[in-house]
Design an enzyme around this catalytic site. Structure first.
Site, PDB file in Angstrom:
ATOM      1  N   HIS A 120       1.003  -1.139  -0.147  1.00 50.95           N
ATOM      2  CA  HIS A 120       0.122  -0.086  -0.039  1.00 50.95           C
ATOM      3  C   HIS A 120       0.908   1.173   0.023  1.00 50.95           C
ATOM      4  O   HIS A 120       0.354   2.425  -0.227  1.00 50.95           O
ATOM      5  CB  HIS A 120      -0.725   0.099   1.327  1.00 50.95           C
ATOM      6  CG  HIS A 120      -2.034  -0.969   1.131  1.00 50.95           C
ATOM      7  ND1 HIS A 120      -2.787  -1.413   0.146  1.00 50.95           N
ATOM      8  CD2 HIS A 120      -2.303  -2.014   2.060  1.00 50.95           C
ATOM      9  CE1 HIS A 120      -3.532  -2.313   0.454  1.00 50.95           C
ATOM     10  NE2 HIS A 120      -3.465  -2.494   1.617  1.00 50.95           N
TER      11      HIS A 120
ATOM     12  N   ASP B  19      -4.329 -12.929   3.620  1.00 47.90           N
ATOM     13  CA  ASP B  19      -5.476 -12.630   4.262  1.00 47.90           C
ATOM     14  C   ASP B  19      -6.861 -12.860   3.171  1.00 47.90           C
ATOM     15  O   ASP B  19      -8.051 -12.532   3.676  1.00 47.90           O
ATOM     16  CB  ASP B  19      -5.563 -11.140   4.556  1.00 47.90           C
ATOM     17  CG  ASP B  19      -4.898 -10.252   3.646  1.00 47.90           C
ATOM     18  OD1 ASP B  19      -4.354 -10.789   2.387  1.00 47.90           O
ATOM     19  OD2 ASP B  19      -4.671  -9.086   3.882  1.00 47.90           O
TER      20      ASP B  19
END
Length: 318
Positions: free
Chosen positions: A131, A254
């Site tokens: 990110h 995830d």
């Protein structure tokens, strides 16, 4: 020569996030599991990494931003507290050192694979990176290790880099860094809509980089069967037009069915299948050159075994 090298910087724990999903326990548990897994004892070699240098980070990050992270870490040290860079991302006294060694471990992995000392490598990198933007931390991430690795691979002479991101969250930072660059293909399968809000099918690159970004957005609750079908079709579409010299994986776990931060349905067996699919691309086009880097994955009860399954699939010579 061990076909697969592993890296887990001892500095991982210096990045102290407090009560936070991205905790030092993730790296500790993963590293311990990798060291104890009997499948990996003979198949893998543990490497020693260095810290990244400023000029290596500056291939993708603004120099002022690198200095900002250093200064924030120093302030946290002097004030004996953690600093919030945004609602999700914190810096502690040891965060800058941890981030330098996380990036350095990925750079070292690229070097050993690039020299042919290993075919594949996996890095337990912390904090995660995908990110992080050129001049902004976000989403638990400080420095974008995979983007830094892509430029390092090119610095070593590998012209065409494929980045595969299967984290449940879209790697907006990585995409932004290469959005106009046809020498780096960014391929991502992720839950959508979901944090950080990017990653639609219509985001496909711009300028000279148009067509060199491919996003596979998947709705919450998408089955593993549907996910794998979409991922394999997307990967085929990538290799129909782009033959990489080096492959990098932003390996977030995830998207696992048990993860608290995502709503996809993958199991360990599905991550093994993803690993084999990407490894086959590396084998076909670039003599197996592949470096995988830990991103997300937040269920401490399942994450270590999922990582071990991924690494075992990397190390599998079958």
């Amino acid at each position: 020569m061990s076909a697969t090298w592993l890296f887990a910087p001892s500095t991982n724990a210096l990045h102290d996030t407090g009560h936070h999903p991205e905790t030092a326990a993730r790296a500790t548990a993963a590293t311990q599991a990798l060291r104890q897994d009997p499948r990996l004892r003979e198949a893998c070699h543990w490497g020693t990494a260095r810290a990244a240098r400023t000029e290596e980070l500056a291939r993708v990050h603004a120099v002022d931003y690198i200095a900002q992270i250093n200064a924030a870490s120093d302030t946290a040290r002097r004030q004996q507290r953690r600093l919030a860079l945004d609602p999700d991302t914190v810096v502690s006294a040891g965060s800058y050192e941890a981030a330098l060694h996380a990036a350095g471990a990925v750079l070292t992995a690229v070097e050993v694979v690039g020299r042919g000392e290993a075919r594949h490598a996996f890095v337990v990198a912390r904090p995660p990176g995908h990110h992080a933007l050129e001049n902004r931390a976000m989403g638990f991430c400080l420095f974008n290790q995979v983007a830094i690795a892509a430029r390092h691979a090119q610095h070593l002479g590998f012209a065409r880099i494929l980045i595969v991101d299967w984290d449940v969250h879209h790697g907006n930072g990585t995409q932004a860094m290469f959005y106009t660059d046809p020498s780096v293909f960014f391929f991502s399968a992720h839950q959508f809509p979901h944090y950080p809000g990017t990653g639609s099918r219509w985001e496909c690159g711009a300028g000279d980089g148009e067509g060199y970004t491919l996003n596979i957005p998947l709705a919450a609750g998408t089955s593993a069967t549907e996910y794998l079908r979409a991922f394999e079709a997307g990967l085929t579409a990538v290799t129909d037009r782009f033959h990489p010299d080096f492959v990098l994986i932003s390996a977030g776990f995830d998207a696992h069915v048990t993860d608290p931060l995502g709503q996809l349905q993958l199991t360990d067996a599905d991550f093994v299948r993803l690993t084999h699919l990407v490894k086959a691309v590396a084998t076909t086009y670039c003599a197996g050159r592949l470096v995988s880097v830990l991103e997300g994955g937040y269920n401490l009860a399942t994450l270590p075994q999922t990582i071990c399954s991924h690494v075992a699939a990397l190390a599998d010579q079958g």
